[in-house]
Design a protein around this motif. Structure first.
Motif, PDB file in Angstrom:
ATOM      1  N   ARG A  88       0.847  -1.003  -0.410  1.00  0.00           N
ATOM      2  CA  ARG A  88       0.249   0.022   0.006  1.00  0.00           C
ATOM      3  C   ARG A  88       0.665   1.092  -0.103  1.00  0.00           C
ATOM      4  O   ARG A  88       2.293   1.172   0.682  1.00  0.00           O
ATOM      5  CB  ARG A  88      -0.935  -0.006   1.125  1.00  0.00           C
ATOM      6  CG  ARG A  88      -2.000  -0.884   1.519  1.00  0.00           C
ATOM      7  CD  ARG A  88      -2.644  -0.978   0.101  1.00  0.00           C
ATOM      8  NE  ARG A  88      -3.706  -2.691  -0.003  1.00  0.00           N
ATOM      9  CZ  ARG A  88      -3.824  -3.624  -0.280  1.00  0.00           C
ATOM     10  NH1 ARG A  88      -2.799  -3.543  -0.830  1.00  0.00           N
ATOM     11  NH2 ARG A  88      -4.716  -4.098  -0.251  1.00  0.00           N
ATOM     12  N   THR A 109      -2.771   4.980   5.943  1.00  0.00           N
ATOM     13  CA  THR A 109      -4.178   5.408   6.223  1.00  0.00           C
ATOM     14  C   THR A 109      -4.730   4.451   5.719  1.00  0.00           C
ATOM     15  O   THR A 109      -5.028   3.397   4.668  1.00  0.00           O
ATOM     16  CB  THR A 109      -5.087   6.735   5.238  1.00  0.00           C
ATOM     17  OG1 THR A 109      -4.103   7.866   6.396  1.00  0.00           O
ATOM     18  CG2 THR A 109      -5.987   6.756   4.929  1.00  0.00           C
ATOM     19  N   SER A 111      -8.211   1.939   3.827  1.00  0.00           N
ATOM     20  CA  SER A 111      -8.975   2.339   2.808  1.00  0.00           C
ATOM     21  C   SER A 111     -10.252   1.548   3.312  1.00  0.00           C
ATOM     22  O   SER A 111      -9.813   0.861   4.045  1.00  0.00           O
ATOM     23  CB  SER A 111      -8.313   2.080   1.168  1.00  0.00           C
ATOM     24  OG  SER A 111      -7.636   0.352   1.167  1.00  0.00           O
ATOM     25  N   GLU A 112     -11.145   1.735   2.781  1.00  0.00           N
ATOM     26  CA  GLU A 112     -12.291   1.269   2.980  1.00  0.00           C
ATOM     27  C   GLU A 112     -11.733   0.050   2.225  1.00  0.00           C
ATOM     28  O   GLU A 112     -12.675  -1.316   2.976  1.00  0.00           O
ATOM     29  CB  GLU A 112     -13.531   2.404   1.900  1.00  0.00           C
ATOM     30  CG  GLU A 112     -13.839   3.526   2.752  1.00  0.00           C
ATOM     31  CD  GLU A 112     -13.986   3.337   4.280  1.00  0.00           C
ATOM     32  OE1 GLU A 112     -14.834   1.738   4.530  1.00  0.00           O
ATOM     33  OE2 GLU A 112     -14.168   3.818   4.662  1.00  0.00           O
ATOM     34  N   GLN A 113     -11.375  -0.551   1.043  1.00  0.00           N
ATOM     35  CA  GLN A 113     -10.692  -1.568   1.194  1.00  0.00           C
ATOM     36  C   GLN A 113      -9.975  -2.621   2.041  1.00  0.00           C
ATOM     37  O   GLN A 113     -10.987  -3.436   1.995  1.00  0.00           O
ATOM     38  CB  GLN A 113     -10.267  -1.357  -0.642  1.00  0.00           C
ATOM     39  CG  GLN A 113      -9.734  -2.920  -1.399  1.00  0.00           C
ATOM     40  CD  GLN A 113      -8.283  -2.843  -1.918  1.00  0.00           C
ATOM     41  OE1 GLN A 113      -8.503  -1.319  -2.614  1.00  0.00           O
ATOM     42  NE2 GLN A 113      -8.202  -3.830  -2.160  1.00  0.00           N
ATOM     43  N   ASP A 114      -9.180  -1.886   2.535  1.00  0.00           N
ATOM     44  CA  ASP A 114      -8.364  -2.306   3.345  1.00  0.00           C
ATOM     45  C   ASP A 114      -9.727  -2.890   5.006  1.00  0.00           C
ATOM     46  O   ASP A 114      -8.816  -3.233   5.722  1.00  0.00           O
ATOM     47  CB  ASP A 114      -7.171  -2.146   3.721  1.00  0.00           C
ATOM     48  CG  ASP A 114      -5.992  -2.218   2.286  1.00  0.00           C
ATOM     49  OD1 ASP A 114      -6.509  -3.223   1.435  1.00  0.00           O
ATOM     50  OD2 ASP A 114      -5.509  -1.579   2.032  1.00  0.00           O
ATOM     51  N   LYS A 115     -10.092  -2.079   4.653  1.00  0.00           N
ATOM     52  CA  LYS A 115     -11.412  -2.132   6.453  1.00  0.00           C
ATOM     53  C   LYS A 115     -11.961  -3.852   6.350  1.00  0.00           C
ATOM     54  O   LYS A 115     -12.095  -4.221   7.675  1.00  0.00           O
ATOM     55  CB  LYS A 115     -12.229  -1.299   6.513  1.00  0.00           C
ATOM     56  CG  LYS A 115     -11.438  -0.099   6.907  1.00  0.00           C
ATOM     57  CD  LYS A 115     -12.887   1.303   6.994  1.00  0.00           C
ATOM     58  CE  LYS A 115     -11.786   2.369   7.257  1.00  0.00           C
ATOM     59  NZ  LYS A 115     -12.703   3.407   7.441  1.00  0.00           N
ATOM     60  N   GLN A 116     -11.872  -4.615   5.355  1.00  0.00           N
ATOM     61  CA  GLN A 116     -12.139  -6.284   4.925  1.00  0.00           C
ATOM     62  C   GLN A 116     -11.125  -6.963   5.801  1.00  0.00           C
ATOM     63  O   GLN A 116     -11.984  -7.901   6.078  1.00  0.00           O
ATOM     64  CB  GLN A 116     -12.748  -6.316   3.924  1.00  0.00           C
ATOM     65  CG  GLN A 116     -11.728  -6.095   2.805  1.00  0.00           C
ATOM     66  CD  GLN A 116     -11.485  -7.036   1.835  1.00  0.00           C
ATOM     67  OE1 GLN A 116     -11.925  -8.151   1.459  1.00  0.00           O
ATOM     68  NE2 GLN A 116     -11.088  -5.985   0.510  1.00  0.00           N
ATOM     69  N   PRO A 119     -11.051  -4.202  10.213  1.00  0.00           N
ATOM     70  CA  PRO A 119     -11.845  -3.521  10.795  1.00  0.00           C
ATOM     71  C   PRO A 119     -11.565  -1.815  11.970  1.00  0.00           C
ATOM     72  O   PRO A 119     -12.512  -1.797  12.106  1.00  0.00           O
ATOM     73  CB  PRO A 119     -13.614  -4.268  10.716  1.00  0.00           C
ATOM     74  CG  PRO A 119     -12.652  -5.724  11.221  1.00  0.00           C
ATOM     75  CD  PRO A 119     -10.899  -5.284  10.618  1.00  0.00           C
ATOM     76  N   ASP A 121     -10.161   0.238  14.878  1.00  0.00           N
ATOM     77  CA  ASP A 121      -9.584   2.097  14.775  1.00  0.00           C
ATOM     78  C   ASP A 121      -8.063   1.173  15.274  1.00  0.00           C
ATOM     79  O   ASP A 121      -8.641   1.902  16.556  1.00  0.00           O
ATOM     80  CB  ASP A 121     -10.676   2.252  15.900  1.00  0.00           C
ATOM     81  CG  ASP A 121     -12.303   2.726  15.192  1.00  0.00           C
ATOM     82  OD1 ASP A 121     -12.228   2.516  13.747  1.00  0.00           O
ATOM     83  OD2 ASP A 121     -13.384   2.176  16.245  1.00  0.00           O
TER      84      ASP A 121
END
Length: 282
Positions: A88, A109, A111-116, A119, A121
């Motif tokens: 990344r 940071t 990404s939304e993709q990597d929150k899979q 997830p 904080d």
């Protein structure tokens, strides 16, 4: 005169070039991966395969890939080996010069993709301190309200010239798992290489040495009781990606880690800093 300059590789990857009175180094934005570090007047410490083609989306075969937030294969076989951080884009957050010592900090940071995959904080950053020594610190901060667990490693490839002449020391009193078997007690303080070696050490002291024809490298760790010692030898070298068939002769990995029972468990608000420091002793 020291310089820290952002440049672009001929393949399109962005990197930071560092040139000071103490060292020359190069750090890529992709993976926050350092692939060159050479103290002035001395041999390079890091190794990279000449077969690597520096493409987007793949970690560089050499230097210090960042394995995060898991080391090795995930329980979900479809997820990327050694995590996603090494492929990344990281952001260069700050550059400081202190008495011609360069200190660079990169942040990732999620990404939304990597929150899979992740997830949680958390905040993750990496800091490089470059003098005649290289100090790399991988910093985790749990900013959420739940405990998180992860494994990680700074996957350091060292330029050792001749694996047959290499002696690694500093392993006394430890134990290791190899090829999924063990743990085995370490016999003696030193390791020599005459076959594939893929050991995950635990209960390991914080200082090891790599005795090479060019001299002795000191490899230190902080906030880590585990490390990985790896050389693929002949058979595995024939099928590894971006790796020449004879590369095993000139490299060894000795990786600062938090794996197995040394995995990282962060309570809400807790921080952790995994550090490796490498330099020539003579």
């Amino acid at each position: 005169m020291a310089s820290v300059t952002t440049k672009k590789h001929h393949t399109g990857l962005d990197y930071v070039d560092i040139d000071t009175q103490y060292c020359q180094a190069r750090i890529f934005m992709q993976g926050a991966q350092i692939d060159q570090f050479q103290p002035k007047g001395k041999a390079p410490l890091l190794w990279v395969s000449s077969a690597d083609d520096y493409q987007a989306g793949q970690g560089i075969r050499g230097g210090i890939p960042v394995c995060w937030p898991w080391f090795g294969m995930h329980a979900n076989a479809d997820w990327p080996q050694h995590g996603f951080a090494r492929t990344r884009q990281w952001q260069l957050n700050s550059v400081q010069m202190k008495n011609d010592i360069a200190i660079l900090k990169f942040v990732l940071t999620i990404s939304e993709q990597d929150k899979q995959y992740w997830p949680h904080d958390t905040q993750v950053s990496i800091e490089f301190e470059l003098s005649d020594r290289l100090k790399v610190s991988l910093i985790n901060h749990n900013t959420g309200s739940e405990t998180v667990t992860l494994t990680q490693a700074l996957h350091s490839y060292f330029a050792i010239e001749d694996i047959h002449q290499l002696q690694a020391t500093g392993f006394n009193g430890s134990q290791y798992i190899e090829f999924g078997q063990g743990p085995y007690p370490q016999e003696g303080d030193s390791v020599r290489f005459d076959k594939e070696t893929d050991r995950v050490y635990t209960q390991l002291g914080t200082e090891q040495q790599l005795h090479t024809p060019n001299g002795t490298m000191m490899v230190k760790r902080e906030h880590s009781q585990s490390a990985v010692l790896w050389n693929p030898w002949i058979d595995k070298s024939s099928w590894l990606s971006r790796f020449n068939h004879d590369d095993y002769l000139q490299m060894v990995c000795l990786e600062a880690a938090n794996v197995l029972e040394d995995k990282l468990v962060l309570a809400p608000g807790e921080r952790h800093c995994l550090t490796t420091e490498i330099y020539w002793l003579d």
